[in-house]
Scaffold this motif. Structure first.
Motif, PDB file in Angstrom:
ATOM      1  N   UNK A 153      30.606  15.954  52.742  1.00 48.03           N
ATOM      2  CA  UNK A 153      31.880  15.478  53.290  1.00 48.03           C
ATOM      3  C   UNK A 153      31.742  15.220  54.787  1.00 48.03           C
ATOM      4  N   UNK A 154      32.313  14.121  55.226  1.00 48.62           N
ATOM      5  CA  UNK A 154      32.381  13.736  56.636  1.00 48.62           C
ATOM      6  C   UNK A 154      31.026  13.471  57.281  1.00 48.62           C
ATOM      7  N   UNK A 155      29.986  13.310  56.484  1.00 45.68           N
ATOM      8  CA  UNK A 155      28.676  12.936  57.019  1.00 45.68           C
ATOM      9  C   UNK A 155      28.680  11.451  57.358  1.00 45.68           C
ATOM     10  N   UNK A 156      27.814  11.061  58.282  1.00 46.95           N
ATOM     11  CA  UNK A 156      27.586   9.663  58.608  1.00 46.95           C
ATOM     12  C   UNK A 156      26.115   9.381  58.336  1.00 46.95           C
ATOM     13  N   UNK A 157      25.867   8.325  57.579  1.00 49.76           N
ATOM     14  CA  UNK A 157      24.500   7.873  57.336  1.00 49.76           C
ATOM     15  C   UNK A 157      24.318   6.615  58.174  1.00 49.76           C
ATOM     16  N   UNK A 158      23.441   6.686  59.191  1.00 49.10           N
ATOM     17  CA  UNK A 158      23.262   5.595  60.133  1.00 49.10           C
ATOM     18  C   UNK A 158      22.723   4.336  59.486  1.00 49.10           C
ATOM     19  N   UNK A 159      23.027   3.203  60.090  1.00 50.36           N
ATOM     20  CA  UNK A 159      22.632   1.892  59.575  1.00 50.36           C
ATOM     21  C   UNK A 159      21.140   1.845  59.250  1.00 50.36           C
TER      22      UNK A 159
END
Length: 187
Positions: A153-159
Protein backbone atom coordinates in the motif's frame (compact mmCIF):
# COMPACT_ATOMS: atom_id res chain seq x y z
CA UNK A 1 23.22 -19.47 -37.13
CA UNK A 2 24.60 -21.44 -34.24
CA UNK A 3 24.85 -25.23 -34.23
CA UNK A 4 24.33 -25.55 -30.46
CA UNK A 5 21.49 -27.89 -29.53
CA UNK A 6 18.52 -26.04 -27.93
CA UNK A 7 17.78 -26.63 -24.25
CA UNK A 8 14.05 -26.73 -25.01
CA UNK A 9 11.89 -28.83 -27.28
CA UNK A 10 8.79 -26.74 -27.98
CA UNK A 11 7.06 -29.74 -29.53
CA UNK A 12 6.62 -30.95 -25.93
CA UNK A 13 4.94 -27.73 -24.76
CA UNK A 14 1.61 -28.54 -23.10
CA UNK A 15 -0.73 -26.15 -21.35
CA UNK A 16 -3.76 -28.45 -21.41
CA UNK A 17 -3.91 -28.16 -17.60
CA UNK A 18 -4.32 -24.36 -17.78
CA UNK A 19 -7.81 -23.00 -17.08
CA UNK A 20 -8.49 -19.71 -18.88
CA UNK A 21 -11.69 -19.37 -16.89
CA UNK A 22 -14.12 -19.25 -19.82
CA UNK A 23 -14.81 -21.14 -23.04
CA UNK A 24 -12.96 -20.42 -26.27
CA UNK A 25 -15.94 -18.72 -27.95
CA UNK A 26 -16.43 -16.43 -24.91
CA UNK A 27 -12.76 -15.44 -24.97
CA UNK A 28 -12.96 -14.72 -28.70
CA UNK A 29 -16.05 -12.58 -28.12
CA UNK A 30 -14.18 -10.60 -25.43
CA UNK A 31 -11.18 -10.07 -27.71
CA UNK A 32 -13.48 -8.77 -30.47
CA UNK A 33 -15.28 -6.39 -28.08
CA UNK A 34 -11.96 -5.14 -26.72
CA UNK A 35 -10.45 -4.69 -30.19
CA UNK A 36 -13.44 -2.76 -31.52
CA UNK A 37 -15.29 -1.08 -28.64
CA UNK A 38 -12.43 0.02 -26.40
CA UNK A 39 -10.37 2.06 -28.87
CA UNK A 40 -13.49 3.61 -30.41
CA UNK A 41 -14.90 4.96 -27.14
CA UNK A 42 -14.11 8.64 -26.56
CA UNK A 43 -11.71 9.40 -23.72
CA UNK A 44 -14.38 10.74 -21.30
CA UNK A 45 -16.44 7.51 -21.55
CA UNK A 46 -14.47 5.47 -19.04
CA UNK A 47 -17.77 4.42 -17.49
CA UNK A 48 -18.60 2.58 -20.73
CA UNK A 49 -15.25 0.75 -20.71
CA UNK A 50 -15.77 -0.17 -17.05
CA UNK A 51 -19.25 -1.47 -17.88
CA UNK A 52 -17.88 -3.63 -20.71
CA UNK A 53 -15.26 -5.09 -18.39
CA UNK A 54 -17.92 -5.79 -15.75
CA UNK A 55 -20.13 -7.42 -18.37
CA UNK A 56 -17.25 -9.84 -18.98
CA UNK A 57 -16.74 -10.56 -15.28
CA UNK A 58 -14.25 -7.95 -14.03
CA UNK A 59 -14.84 -6.56 -10.56
CA UNK A 60 -14.57 -2.78 -10.96
CA UNK A 61 -15.10 -0.26 -8.15
CA UNK A 62 -16.75 3.14 -8.40
CA UNK A 63 -14.99 6.11 -9.99
CA UNK A 64 -12.46 3.95 -11.88
CA UNK A 65 -10.86 5.58 -14.95
CA UNK A 66 -9.64 3.36 -17.77
CA UNK A 67 -8.05 4.77 -20.93
CA UNK A 68 -9.29 3.45 -24.31
CA UNK A 69 -5.96 1.80 -25.23
CA UNK A 70 -5.65 -0.31 -22.04
CA UNK A 71 -5.67 -4.10 -22.70
CA UNK A 72 -7.10 -6.88 -20.54
CA UNK A 73 -6.41 -10.53 -21.40
CA UNK A 74 -9.10 -12.16 -19.23
CA UNK A 75 -11.26 -9.55 -17.45
CA UNK A 76 -12.90 -12.18 -15.22
CA UNK A 77 -9.52 -12.50 -13.47
CA UNK A 78 -9.22 -8.76 -12.68
CA UNK A 79 -10.31 -6.68 -9.68
CA UNK A 80 -9.85 -2.88 -9.62
CA UNK A 81 -10.74 -0.90 -6.48
CA UNK A 82 -12.57 2.41 -6.20
CA UNK A 83 -11.10 5.54 -7.84
CA UNK A 84 -8.13 3.79 -9.45
CA UNK A 85 -6.72 4.80 -12.84
CA UNK A 86 -5.48 2.57 -15.65
CA UNK A 87 -3.42 4.54 -18.20
CA UNK A 88 -2.88 4.44 -21.94
CA UNK A 89 -1.36 1.28 -23.38
CA UNK A 90 -1.35 -0.52 -20.02
CA UNK A 91 -1.49 -4.31 -20.44
CA UNK A 92 -3.02 -6.50 -17.75
CA UNK A 93 -1.87 -9.94 -18.88
CA UNK A 94 -4.22 -11.79 -16.57
CA UNK A 95 -3.48 -15.48 -16.94
CA UNK A 96 -3.85 -15.43 -13.14
CA UNK A 97 -5.60 -12.96 -10.81
CA UNK A 98 -4.66 -9.27 -10.86
CA UNK A 99 -5.91 -7.33 -7.84
CA UNK A 100 -5.51 -3.55 -7.89
CA UNK A 101 -6.52 -1.69 -4.74
CA UNK A 102 -8.32 1.61 -4.23
CA UNK A 103 -6.85 4.96 -5.36
CA UNK A 104 -4.09 3.27 -7.39
CA UNK A 105 -2.49 4.58 -10.56
CA UNK A 106 -1.12 2.22 -13.19
CA UNK A 107 0.57 4.63 -15.60
CA UNK A 108 0.91 4.46 -19.36
CA UNK A 109 2.72 1.57 -21.05
CA UNK A 110 3.05 -0.48 -17.85
CA UNK A 111 2.77 -4.25 -18.18
CA UNK A 112 1.38 -6.42 -15.37
CA UNK A 113 2.32 -9.99 -16.32
CA UNK A 114 0.97 -12.99 -14.40
CA UNK A 115 2.55 -15.62 -16.66
CA UNK A 116 6.00 -16.93 -17.48
CA UNK A 117 7.75 -20.18 -18.38
CA UNK A 118 9.96 -22.61 -16.49
CA UNK A 119 13.42 -22.07 -18.02
CA UNK A 120 14.66 -25.35 -16.50
CA UNK A 121 11.87 -27.38 -18.12
CA UNK A 122 12.75 -28.83 -21.55
CA UNK A 123 9.05 -28.47 -22.44
CA UNK A 124 9.11 -24.72 -21.49
CA UNK A 125 6.20 -25.23 -19.07
CA UNK A 126 3.80 -22.38 -18.34
CA UNK A 127 3.85 -20.88 -14.83
CA UNK A 128 1.33 -18.37 -13.48
CA UNK A 129 1.02 -16.39 -10.25
CA UNK A 130 -1.22 -13.53 -9.18
CA UNK A 131 -0.27 -9.85 -8.82
CA UNK A 132 -1.55 -7.61 -6.02
CA UNK A 133 -1.23 -3.81 -5.99
CA UNK A 134 -2.00 -2.30 -2.55
CA UNK A 135 -4.25 0.69 -1.92
CA UNK A 136 -2.78 4.07 -2.92
CA UNK A 137 0.14 2.59 -4.88
CA UNK A 138 1.48 4.20 -8.05
CA UNK A 139 3.11 2.14 -10.77
CA UNK A 140 4.72 4.85 -12.90
CA UNK A 141 5.19 4.87 -16.67
CA UNK A 142 6.54 1.89 -18.60
CA UNK A 143 7.04 -0.50 -15.67
CA UNK A 144 7.07 -4.29 -15.80
CA UNK A 145 5.49 -6.14 -12.86
CA UNK A 146 6.11 -9.89 -12.87
CA UNK A 147 4.16 -12.93 -11.67
CA UNK A 148 3.70 -13.34 -7.93
CA UNK A 149 4.57 -9.73 -7.09
CA UNK A 150 2.83 -7.84 -4.31
CA UNK A 151 3.27 -4.08 -4.22
CA UNK A 152 2.54 -2.70 -0.77
CA UNK A 153 0.00 0.00 0.00
CA UNK A 154 1.12 3.53 -0.88
CA UNK A 155 4.31 2.33 -2.57
CA UNK A 156 5.62 4.11 -5.66
CA UNK A 157 7.29 2.13 -8.43
CA UNK A 158 9.50 4.54 -10.39
CA UNK A 159 9.22 4.89 -14.16
CA UNK A 160 10.73 2.11 -16.26
CA UNK A 161 11.32 -0.15 -13.26
CA UNK A 162 11.22 -3.95 -13.56
CA UNK A 163 9.57 -5.52 -10.52
CA UNK A 164 10.37 -9.22 -10.00
CA UNK A 165 9.94 -9.42 -6.21
CA UNK A 166 7.41 -7.92 -3.81
CA UNK A 167 7.87 -4.30 -2.72
CA UNK A 168 7.10 -3.00 0.80
CA UNK A 169 4.35 -0.51 1.65
CA UNK A 170 5.05 3.22 1.79
CA UNK A 171 8.34 3.03 -0.09
CA UNK A 172 9.58 4.66 -3.28
CA UNK A 173 11.07 1.81 -5.29
CA UNK A 174 13.19 2.14 -8.43
CA UNK A 175 15.36 0.30 -10.89
CA UNK A 176 15.81 -2.87 -12.82
CA UNK A 177 15.60 -4.94 -10.79
CA UNK A 178 13.39 -2.71 -8.67
CA UNK A 179 14.45 -2.09 -5.07
CA UNK A 180 13.08 0.06 -2.22
CA UNK A 181 15.03 3.35 -2.03
CA UNK A 182 13.36 5.63 0.55
CA UNK A 183 10.09 6.26 2.42
CA UNK A 184 7.18 7.95 0.71
CA UNK A 185 6.22 10.74 3.07
CA UNK A 186 2.58 11.49 3.77
CA UNK A 187 1.73 15.15 3.29
Amino acid sequence: MTTDKPFVDLRKYDQSWFDRGRSGWYILLWWLVQAIAFPLTPQPLSILRCSLLQLFGARIGKGVLIRPTARFTYPWKITIGDYSWIGDDVVLYSLDEINIGEHCVISQKSYLCTGSHDVQDPAFGLKTASITIGNGAWVAADCFVGPGVEIGANAVIGARSSVFTSMPPGQVCLGSPCRPRYSRLRT
